[in-house]
Scaffold this motif. Structure first.
Motif, short mmCIF file in Angstrom:
data_model
loop_
_atom_site.label_atom_id
_atom_site.label_comp_id
_atom_site.label_asym_id
_atom_site.label_seq_id
_atom_site.Cartn_x
_atom_site.Cartn_y
_atom_site.Cartn_z
N UNK A 16 0.82 -1.11 0.14
CA UNK A 16 0.08 -0.11 -0.01
C UNK A 16 0.96 1.46 -0.09
N UNK A 17 1.78 1.37 0.73
CA UNK A 17 2.94 2.29 0.59
C UNK A 17 3.48 2.50 -0.53
N UNK A 18 3.58 1.54 -1.54
CA UNK A 18 4.50 1.65 -2.38
C UNK A 18 3.40 2.28 -3.42
N UNK A 19 2.26 1.67 -3.52
CA UNK A 19 1.13 2.33 -4.40
C UNK A 19 0.93 3.49 -3.95
N UNK A 20 0.89 4.11 -2.89
CA UNK A 20 0.61 5.52 -2.70
C UNK A 20 1.91 6.27 -3.21
N UNK A 21 3.11 5.73 -2.96
CA UNK A 21 4.02 6.39 -3.64
C UNK A 21 4.00 6.61 -5.05
#
Length: 69
Positions: A16-21
């Protein structure tokens, strides 16, 4: 005066962090703001973007060497 570490400092990046990034990069969000939204440092954001091959350069900007006619 010591600076406060972000809550996610030193933690692993989730999917999720990478998708948001990736989403923030598509929106041309400044790196510092990305860090605030992801609760990480700007250096961590740049490092992770580099690790996954994600460019943080703005995509909708004119090249600096072009003159307006």
């Amino acid at each position: 005066m010591a600076t406060k570490k972000p809550a996610n400092a030193g933690k692993h990046w989730t999917r999720d962090d990478i998708a948001k990034l990736r989403q923030l990069a598509r929106e041309n969000t400044p790196t510092r703001v990305m860090g605030l939204k992801l609760d990480r440092t700007a250096e961590a954001v740049r490092g992770k973007a580099n690790d996954i091959g994600l460019s943080l350069k703005p995509t909708n900007q004119r090249p600096y060497n072009r003159r307006k006619i």
